[in-house]
Design a protein around this motif. Structure first.
Motif, PDB file in Angstrom:
ATOM      1  N   ARG A 317     -45.640  34.279 -15.185  1.00  0.00           N
ATOM      2  CA  ARG A 317     -47.013  33.902 -14.390  1.00  0.00           C
ATOM      3  C   ARG A 317     -47.343  35.291 -13.688  1.00  0.00           C
ATOM      4  N   TYR A 318     -46.205  35.984 -13.549  1.00  0.00           N
ATOM      5  CA  TYR A 318     -46.497  37.331 -12.868  1.00  0.00           C
ATOM      6  C   TYR A 318     -47.353  38.232 -13.878  1.00  0.00           C
ATOM      7  N   THR A 321     -50.794  37.298 -14.470  1.00  0.00           N
ATOM      8  CA  THR A 321     -51.650  37.896 -13.747  1.00  0.00           C
ATOM      9  C   THR A 321     -51.853  39.314 -13.751  1.00  0.00           C
ATOM     10  N   ASP A 324     -54.286  39.744 -16.615  1.00  0.00           N
ATOM     11  CA  ASP A 324     -55.829  39.392 -16.309  1.00  0.00           C
ATOM     12  C   ASP A 324     -56.280  40.776 -15.493  1.00  0.00           C
TER      13      ASP A 324
END
Length: 413
Positions: A317-318, A321, A324
């Motif tokens: 998830r990190y 991010t 992104d």
């Protein structure tokens, strides 16, 4: 490699390691207008080595032998060639005209000459991509195919780019001279991109028979370290790039097996990861936060940090991010595909497939390899078809071996 290594195995290694350094020092004396002359002397030195060592064997200190020959060839050139008589003599003060310039090859000068050459080649006389291409060829010893792979473009495009860049250097007639802090700062981004691509080719070679080329990674790290030793180049971006290199280098020993075949990240023996390099990566990453800016090197270093250091179950998830944010700074297809891989790890393959197929990059091996991975376990035939298309597009033997293994695994299921 020691003196017992066959000369035909040692010479390619020394050529990659020493040719660029030799050319850089010679250019310091000849000037960039005569770049080809410096390259010719360096090439002749290695040609003589191949002839002499085949008969007499490898000398006790091969590097010293090479630099002695290069120094003698350069001295002879200055004595006998018309360049010295018509172009160098006029620039010498009275009393110096009969002197032959002293060519010195010492470790400190070699390091300084390479960086001086990179800064000189990264000159506004050429477009930025041409500056980087020429620096990779002259100072890093890249072939046209390797440069094309670094830029994800066609070799014909690179050939034209290099020809124009060399022509501009000859016509501009600039020499390797000390630059002001403003000039250095204006060229640093291009220098960092050159070192970034040099490291990448070592970390994941897209050409030839080796996936990992440690000598390229080491050279990129060495030059980046030298940049951190000068106040005007010791920037947050430089430290972020060095952190990225340290994190990635920490896993080099675990990325291939004894046969040179690829070991995927999930299957790597973590006891082979270099903890000292990871700590150095942490150190440079902390230094990189002092400037208050966020560059692509900061984001990629942070992604590499999550790959190498923590065991947090939410690391993907990190990473997603961070990707992104990265795609906003670097809209390259490779960055987009890496983000899609992270997307699959967080939100599943269905969503990732939809994102990947939007790119429609059917002429890219990375696109097909990614879709092969995403369809594996969902649609075996489509996965195999994409892997086969990736296989047809890649010139890299290690990549071809990895893809072939993936196809065989799918056929057994």
């Amino acid at each position: 490699m020691g003196a017992q290594t066959p000369y035909n195995e040692l010479l390619p290694h020394l050529f990659r390691q020493e040719y660029a350094k030799m050319t850089a020092v010679l250019c310091r004396h000849f000037g960039l207008k005569h770049l080809e002359t410096a390259e010719d002397i360096a090439s002749d030195t290695f040609l003589k080595a191949s002839e002499h060592w085949a008969v007499h064997g490898i000398p006790e200190n091969p590097q010293a032998w090479l630099y002695t020959v290069a120094k003698n060839k350069a001295r002879d050139y200055f004595r006998h060639r018309t360049v010295f008589e018509t172009q160098v003599r006029d620039r010498l003060s009275p009393g110096e005209a009969e002197q032959v310039p002293v060519i010195v090859f010492d470790r400190h000068l070699i390091a300084d000459s390479q960086l001086a050459m990179i800064l000189a080649v990264c000159n506004p006389a050429n477009a930025r991509e041409s500056q980087i291409a020429l620096a990779l060829q002259v100072l890093c010893g890249f072939s046209v195919a390797e440069i094309a792979n670094a830029f994800l473009t066609k070799p014909e495009t690179i050939k034209k780019r290099l020809q124009r860049a060399r022509k501009n250097l000859r016509e501009d007639n600039f020499r390797i001279e000390p630059l002001s802090e403003t000039e250095v700062a204006s060229r640093l981004d291009t220098v960092l991109k050159t070192l970034y691509l040099l490291f990448n080719e070592g970390y994941f070679s897209g050409t030839g028979n080796r996936l990992v080329r440690k000598e390229l990674c080491s050279e990129a790290v060495r030059l980046a370290l030298v940049l951190t030793e000068h106040p005007c180049t010791d920037t947050s971006q430089t430290n972020a790039l060095l952190a990225l290199m340290c994190f990635q280098s920490s896993r080099l020993e675990a990325r291939t097996d004894d046969k040179g075949e690829t070991i995927l990240f999930e299957e790597q023996d973590r006891s082979l990861w270099d903890e000292a390099l990871i700590r150095r990566g942490n150190y440079f990453l902390v230094n990189a936060t002092n400037g208050g800016e966020v560059s692509r090197y900061h984001l990629e270093a942070a992604i590499a940090y999550w790959h190498t250091t923590p065991t947090d179950g939410d690391k993907w998830r990190y990473i997603l991010t961070l990707y992104d944010q990265l795609v906003l700074l670097d809209a390259s297809p490779l960055t987009a595909w890496n983000r899609i891989f992270a997307l699959a790890m967080v939100h599943g393959k269905e969503k990732a497939i939809a994102e990947a197929e939007k790119t429609k990059a059917t002429d890219s091996r990375f696109y097909h390899a990614l879709l092969g991975f995403l369809y594996a376990g969902k649609d075996r035939d489509r996965a195999i078809a994409h892997y086969k298309q990736a296989l047809a597009l890649t010139p890299s033997l290690p990549e071809r071996m990895t893809l072939t293994k993936a196809i065989k695994r799918l056929k057994r299921t």
